[in-house]
Design a protein around this motif. Structure first.
Motif, mmCIF file in Angstrom:
data_model
loop_
_atom_site.group_PDB
_atom_site.id
_atom_site.type_symbol
_atom_site.label_atom_id
_atom_site.label_comp_id
_atom_site.label_asym_id
_atom_site.label_seq_id
_atom_site.Cartn_x
_atom_site.Cartn_y
_atom_site.Cartn_z
ATOM 1 N N GLU A 1 -1.541 -24.998 -16.437
ATOM 2 C CA GLU A 1 -1.116 -26.164 -15.678
ATOM 3 C C GLU A 1 -2.283 -26.865 -14.999
ATOM 4 O OE1 GLU A 1 2.164 -27.194 -16.837
ATOM 5 O OE2 GLU A 1 1.514 -28.164 -15.004
ATOM 6 N N ASP A 2 -3.107 -26.104 -14.307
ATOM 7 C CA ASP A 2 -4.276 -26.748 -13.695
ATOM 8 C C ASP A 2 -5.348 -26.942 -14.751
ATOM 9 O OD1 ASP A 2 -5.577 -23.680 -12.158
ATOM 10 O OD2 ASP A 2 -4.664 -24.098 -14.102
ATOM 11 N N GLN A 3 -6.311 -27.774 -14.454
ATOM 12 C CA GLN A 3 -7.197 -28.258 -15.506
ATOM 13 C C GLN A 3 -8.346 -27.319 -15.808
ATOM 14 O OE1 GLN A 3 -6.513 -31.257 -17.092
ATOM 15 N NE2 GLN A 3 -4.601 -30.911 -15.986
ATOM 16 N N THR A 4 -8.190 -26.032 -15.551
ATOM 17 C CA THR A 4 -9.351 -25.167 -15.726
ATOM 18 C C THR A 4 -9.215 -24.208 -16.896
ATOM 19 O OG1 THR A 4 -8.327 -23.632 -14.200
ATOM 20 C CG2 THR A 4 -9.936 -25.179 -13.287
ATOM 21 N N GLY A 5 -8.005 -24.064 -17.381
ATOM 22 C CA GLY A 5 -7.811 -23.036 -18.402
ATOM 23 C C GLY A 5 -8.520 -23.366 -19.688
ATOM 24 N N PRO A 6 -8.460 -22.480 -20.659
ATOM 25 C CA PRO A 6 -9.089 -22.793 -21.941
ATOM 26 C C PRO A 6 -8.398 -24.013 -22.565
ATOM 27 C CG PRO A 6 -7.786 -20.785 -22.105
ATOM 28 C CD PRO A 6 -7.843 -21.151 -20.662
ATOM 29 N N PHE A 7 -9.187 -24.811 -23.272
ATOM 30 C CA PHE A 7 -8.706 -26.075 -23.813
ATOM 31 C C PHE A 7 -8.394 -25.924 -25.290
ATOM 32 C CE2 PHE A 7 -9.601 -28.568 -20.108
ATOM 33 C CZ PHE A 7 -10.624 -27.889 -19.485
ATOM 34 N N VAL A 8 -7.433 -26.716 -25.721
ATOM 35 C CA VAL A 8 -7.127 -26.762 -27.147
ATOM 36 C C VAL A 8 -7.028 -28.221 -27.561
ATOM 37 C CG1 VAL A 8 -5.905 -24.589 -27.390
ATOM 38 C CG2 VAL A 8 -4.676 -26.606 -26.641
ATOM 39 N N LEU A 9 -7.057 -28.435 -28.857
ATOM 40 C CA LEU A 9 -6.793 -29.767 -29.400
ATOM 41 C C LEU A 9 -5.323 -29.808 -29.784
ATOM 42 C CD1 LEU A 9 -9.880 -30.176 -31.738
ATOM 43 C CD2 LEU A 9 -9.418 -31.480 -29.707
ATOM 44 N N LEU A 10 -4.620 -30.768 -29.218
ATOM 45 C CA LEU A 10 -3.176 -30.816 -29.407
ATOM 46 C C LEU A 10 -2.785 -32.136 -30.056
ATOM 47 C CD1 LEU A 10 -0.283 -29.723 -28.706
ATOM 48 C CD2 LEU A 10 -0.489 -30.989 -26.583
ATOM 49 N N CYS A 11 -1.909 -32.054 -31.041
ATOM 50 C CA CYS A 11 -1.404 -33.281 -31.669
ATOM 51 C C CYS A 11 -0.130 -33.691 -30.941
ATOM 52 C CB CYS A 11 -1.097 -33.022 -33.142
ATOM 53 S SG CYS A 11 -0.298 -34.410 -33.950
ATOM 54 N N SER A 12 -0.069 -34.930 -30.465
ATOM 55 C CA SER A 12 1.121 -35.344 -29.718
ATOM 56 C C SER A 12 2.252 -35.774 -30.624
ATOM 57 C CB SER A 12 0.774 -36.479 -28.761
ATOM 58 O OG SER A 12 -0.536 -36.877 -28.915
ATOM 59 N N HIS A 13 1.998 -35.830 -31.927
ATOM 60 C CA HIS A 13 3.065 -36.270 -32.828
ATOM 61 C C HIS A 13 3.811 -35.101 -33.436
ATOM 62 C CE1 HIS A 13 4.893 -38.223 -36.357
ATOM 63 N NE2 HIS A 13 4.979 -39.225 -35.531
ATOM 64 N N CYS A 14 3.090 -34.118 -33.964
ATOM 65 C CA CYS A 14 3.763 -32.993 -34.612
ATOM 66 C C CYS A 14 3.605 -31.714 -33.814
ATOM 67 C CB CYS A 14 3.233 -32.787 -36.025
ATOM 68 S SG CYS A 14 1.514 -32.298 -36.084
ATOM 69 N N LEU A 15 2.914 -31.790 -32.670
ATOM 70 C CA LEU A 15 2.755 -30.656 -31.772
ATOM 71 C C LEU A 15 1.994 -29.491 -32.399
ATOM 72 C CD1 LEU A 15 6.192 -30.699 -29.968
ATOM 73 C CD2 LEU A 15 4.037 -31.670 -29.229
ATOM 74 N N TRP A 16 1.171 -29.764 -33.368
ATOM 75 C CA TRP A 16 0.256 -28.749 -33.874
ATOM 76 C C TRP A 16 -0.905 -28.642 -32.899
ATOM 77 C CZ3 TRP A 16 -4.909 -28.885 -35.200
ATOM 78 C CH2 TRP A 16 -5.382 -27.804 -35.972
ATOM 79 N N SER A 17 -1.440 -27.437 -32.739
ATOM 80 C CA SER A 17 -2.624 -27.327 -31.893
ATOM 81 C C SER A 17 -3.565 -26.312 -32.512
ATOM 82 C CB SER A 17 -2.251 -26.895 -30.479
ATOM 83 O OG SER A 17 -2.081 -25.489 -30.432
ATOM 84 N N THR A 18 -4.782 -26.277 -32.020
ATOM 85 C CA THR A 18 -5.739 -25.347 -32.603
ATOM 86 C C THR A 18 -5.377 -23.905 -32.265
ATOM 87 O OG1 THR A 18 -7.115 -25.890 -30.714
ATOM 88 C CG2 THR A 18 -7.720 -26.856 -32.791
ATOM 89 N N GLN A 19 -4.439 -23.696 -31.338
ATOM 90 C CA GLN A 19 -3.981 -22.331 -31.096
ATOM 91 C C GLN A 19 -3.314 -21.761 -32.331
ATOM 92 O OE1 GLN A 19 -1.487 -22.764 -27.654
ATOM 93 N NE2 GLN A 19 -2.918 -21.651 -26.374
ATOM 94 N N ASP A 20 -2.749 -22.648 -33.166
ATOM 95 C CA ASP A 20 -2.084 -22.168 -34.388
ATOM 96 C C ASP A 20 -3.064 -21.567 -35.374
ATOM 97 O OD1 ASP A 20 0.244 -24.994 -34.542
ATOM 98 O OD2 ASP A 20 0.006 -23.331 -33.139
ATOM 99 N N ILE A 21 -4.330 -21.941 -35.284
ATOM 100 C CA ILE A 21 -5.313 -21.283 -36.144
ATOM 101 C C ILE A 21 -6.203 -20.372 -35.327
ATOM 102 C CG2 ILE A 21 -5.336 -22.992 -37.960
ATOM 103 C CD1 ILE A 21 -7.820 -24.186 -36.703
ATOM 104 N N GLY A 22 -5.857 -20.204 -34.050
ATOM 105 C CA GLY A 22 -6.542 -19.190 -33.259
ATOM 106 C C GLY A 22 -7.841 -19.639 -32.632
ATOM 107 N N ILE A 23 -7.949 -20.904 -32.288
ATOM 108 C CA ILE A 23 -9.205 -21.380 -31.686
ATOM 109 C C ILE A 23 -8.899 -22.001 -30.337
ATOM 110 C CG2 ILE A 23 -11.022 -23.085 -31.898
ATOM 111 C CD1 ILE A 23 -11.224 -22.584 -34.735
ATOM 112 N N GLU A 24 -9.685 -21.628 -29.339
ATOM 113 C CA GLU A 24 -9.599 -22.258 -28.030
ATOM 114 C C GLU A 24 -11.002 -22.562 -27.553
ATOM 115 O OE1 GLU A 24 -5.496 -20.278 -26.310
ATOM 116 O OE2 GLU A 24 -7.427 -19.593 -25.581
ATOM 117 N N PHE A 25 -11.099 -23.544 -26.679
ATOM 118 C CA PHE A 25 -12.425 -23.984 -26.231
ATOM 119 C C PHE A 25 -12.578 -23.759 -24.746
ATOM 120 C CE2 PHE A 25 -13.195 -25.962 -30.213
ATOM 121 C CZ PHE A 25 -11.990 -26.492 -30.621
#
Lengths: 183, 576
Positions: free
Chosen positions: B124-148
């Motif tokens: 919720e707060d802006q400090t956690g690990p970041f991901v790339l999220l698609c706002s259209h199909c809700l795919w994110s890089t968490q689905d392939i196991g990558i966080e930044f």
């Protein structure tokens, strides 16, 4: 060209805009219209969605619209917002044509933009100048559309680059002036 | 993609006529009933070659020196600047050459639906690990196991993570002696199958590189080396150049040596360097693993063709896709191919839409627009055969001089099923495009309808005219089509029209005569009007449908349809 309207349906504002009486305008004191803009019936403009904070005076604008814009029937203009963070002011340029039933929640729309009927522009998207958005396009939130693009599909992606004369083709000044004289 | 919008007007660019042989001695065997003043044949819109030369007016440019229309094929593009279409930041061309033609900041597209990905925090707060999220199909890089860890410079972080992933995966798939089980905290097995697709045979050759990219670099280095060796020995390798030169020069020329390996020596096989392969062919196996996985995940876990080919590493499974970096876009300036004159030059600022130089055809040649005379009687998609359809053809003049326009069209349109076309007033004047103020301040009187042109018995009058436009009537009678199944293209009525405009313009004389001399200039072009689609002949009233023709022409995008008819004649457009 739409059929001739019943007399008295349109109110002319002091800045020279024609707003239909049947349109649905909320928070009109927070909306700035540039001039020679036409708002058709059943069009919803949410000027009440604004960030209420320190600048609580009259200078708090929710929606700023340019000149020669045309909002067709049943279109919706809504400033984008995030929960717990409030709403962001929405800014439109000149010669913006919004087709029937389109829902526009973009943060910024440039000049000479044609938004087709039934399209949905997601939150916080930025549409630059000279863009044509085809009918039925759904533009995802946070998208940036560069100038001279033609966008289509769901999600909306740039499918074509428009030629140099796009500005003349997308200019709705002439049509708006003709309709303005009729109604 | 677009449904054909009727009516549309396309203009033919003459650039295709200079390609290939052109017989200058073609006899003037033109048909006598075609009232065209130029020599040559009429433009056949159904010929295979003509489909490539038809463009809508918006796409055409005009070269002032050549006094001719230029289409996108006969202009040369030069790149002014590169920019990312997502972040709108300009990328200097040196960076493009070194880093590649993709954005190196945080601009990525979703590999599933191709929408834009945004950097979001997982908590919720802006400090956690970041991901790339698609706002259209809700795919994110968490689905392939990558966080930044950081929200900036995602490209660098992503490259590092992918390299680490494939390095550990390959080392785990190679010899089992060194088993790095504890190297990485994140599950990396989904990415292993993307690189380890080859079974390495146990051979004395050194083990090949683990990733496809490293493999590519290795191969490229090897072939560069081979190329250098080949060039050093013999120009072009295998003595081909020497042999060729030997064919043409006899006698004394033969003794001359080309390069360090002389002619006599080069014919020997000793110096003939062959390009060697880097390593012997390998058996490509190991697809069973992927096939098993595909059986498990099923149809919806596998990538579609569009998703697969746009990826670099050709993944078969959705769990192996990677976010796509945004391709850079360019601002280009266009130059005439023959006279090298710059036709279009945009401003180098990315956000500006202005042009420094903009020589477009719209401001030089008369523009045609077409609409119906009687709104209720014409349905563009169902033109009644054998009945008289009337259209209004408007010619707009963009120049500051008065022009005399001549329209010409063959009486029967070319093609298998010709339609009959009549232009009621083939010659008329169109006023100059003077200042708007002259019209506003002066009286609002319209000029009288001028009766001009050869009187052919029909009423040779114009329909209407304004400051810089004139409207004439066009009558079209479509033929009766046979009931057999025809191609879609046969149903469309295509009318070729030759538009010729003659005008006088002031030219500045530089040789000090001092007098203003008016020069007579002329320009003509072929244009194809796609008027509508022919329908079946019905006895009753035609159903009324507000088709696309009701919209003003300026908001309509014209499309060019592919004329794929079996045309026989290659028609040459006549242009003086």
């Amino acid at each position: 060209m739409p059929p001739k309207q019943v007399k008295g349906e349109y109110i002319e504002t002091d800045t020279g805009n024609k707003v239909s009486r049947k349109s649905n305008i909320l928070g009109s004191q927070n909306i700035i219209l540039g001039g020679k803009t036409i708002i058709q019936a059943d069009c919803t403009i949410r000027g009440d969605l604004r960030r209420s904070g320190a600048p609580g005076q009259h200078g708090n604008v929710a929606i700023a619209v340019g000149r020669y814009c045309f909002f067709a029937r049943s279109s919706v203009l809504r400033p984008p917002g995030k929960t717990h963070r409030g709403f962001y002011p929405m800014k439109l340029g000149d010669h913006v044509f919004i087709g029937e039933g389109a829902v526009v929640e973009a943060a910024m729309v440039g000049s000479f933009v044609h938004i087709g009927a039934g399209s949905v522009i997601g939150k916080f998207s930025i549409i630059k100048d000279c863009v044509r958005i085809e009918e039925g396009t759904v533009v995802a939130p946070n998208t940036v559309i560069p100038p001279f693009s033609r966008v289509a599909g769901r999600p909306g992606v740039v499918i074509e680059e428009l030629p140099e004369t796009a500005q003349d083709s997308l200019e709705c000044g002439r049509i708006v002036k003709q309709i303005y004289r009729m109604i | 993609m677009n449904a054909p919008l009727f009516p549309s007007i396309l203009i033919s660019c003459p650039c295709s006529d200079n390609v290939g042989q052109r017989s200058p001695t073609r006899s003037r065997a033109s048909d006598d009933d075609i009232d065209i003043e130029e020599e040559g044949e009429t433009f056949d819109p159904r010929a295979p070659r003509s489909a490539f030369s038809l463009f809508p007016l918006e796409n055409l440019l005009f070269c002032e020196d050549c006094n001719q229309v230029r289409c996108p094929r006969c202009v040369q593009d030069e790149i002014v600047c590169y920019f990312c279409p997502s972040c709108l930041f300009e990328v200097p061309s040196s960076t493009v050459k070194s880093e590649g033609n993709r954005c190196t900041r945080n601009c990525f597209s979703c590999p599933i639906c191709f929408a834009a990905l945004s950097v979001t925090a997982t908590s919720e707060d802006q400090t956690g690990p970041f991901v790339l999220l698609c706002s259209h199909c809700l795919w994110s890089t968490q689905d392939i196991g990558i966080e930044f860890e950081k929200p900036t410079s995602i490209t660098a972080q992503l490259a590092a993570k992918l390299k680490a992933a494939t390095a550990s995966a390959s080392s785990s798939s190679s010899s089992s002696l060194s088993a790095p089980e504890t190297s990485h905290s994140r599950p990396l097995s989904p990415l292993s199958s993307s690189s380890g697709t080859y079974f390495r045979p146990t051979s004395p050759i050194p083990p090949p590189a683990s990733t496809d990219e490293a493999e590519f670099i290795r191969l490229k280095a090897h072939y560069n080396q081979q190329n250098a060796i080949a060039n050093a020995d013999d120009f072009g390798g295998s003595g081909s150049l020497s042999r060729l030169m030997g064919l043409y020069s006899t006698g004394a020329g033969r003794i001359r040596s080309y390069g360090p390996g002389a002619l006599q020596k080069s014919t020997q096989t000793k110096n003939r360097s062959e390009w060697q392969e880097l390593e012997p062919c390998r058996a490509v196996g190991g697809e069973d693993e992927i096939i098993e996985k595909m059986k498990c995940v099923g149809f919806y876990g596998a990538t579609s063709q569009a998703q697969r080919i746009i990826q670099v590493h050709n993944p078969k499974l959705l769990e192996n896709v990677r976010p796509l970096a945004a391709l850079l876009r360019t601002k280009r300036s266009k130059r005439c191919r023959s006279c090298r004159h710059i036709l279009v030059k945009p401003e180098s600022k990315v956000s500006s839409i202005r042009y420094r130089i903009k020589l477009v055809a719209r401001s030089y040649i008369p523009q045609l627009t077409i609409s119906r005379l009687d709104h209720n009687a014409v349905n563009y998609f169902n033109l009644q055969p054998l009945s008289n359809h009337q259209f209004l053809l408007t010619v707009t003049n963009p120049l500051y001089d008065l022009i005399n326009v001549t329209l010409a069209t063959p009486e029967k349109t070319p093609g298998k099923y010709p339609a009959t076309v009549y232009i009621l007033c083939p010659e008329f004047e169109v006023g100059a495009s003077t200042d708007v103020w002259d019209e506003a301040l002066g009286p609002e009187a319209k000029p009288k309808a001028k009766i001009k042109g050869k009187k052919t018995g029909l009423a040779a009058t114009i329909w209407d005219s304004g400051r810089n436009w004139t409207t004439v009537i066009l009558e079209i009678v479509p033929p009766l089509l046979p009931d057999t199944e025809l191609e879609e293209d046969d149903y469309v009525v295509k009318v070729p029209i030759l538009v010729r405009s003659v005008y006088e313009s002031d030219i500045d004389r530089d040789d000090g005569i001092g007098k203003e001399v008016k020069e007579k200039k002329e320009h003509s072009y072929w244009s194809v009007l796609e008027v509508g689609r022919m329908g079946k002949k019905t006895a009753g009233k035609v159903g009324f449908e507000e088709s696309a023709g009701a919209r003003p022409m300026s908001l309509m995008s014209t499309t060019s349809s592919a004329a794929s008819d079996a045309g026989t004649v290659r028609d040459r457009r006549s242009l003086r």
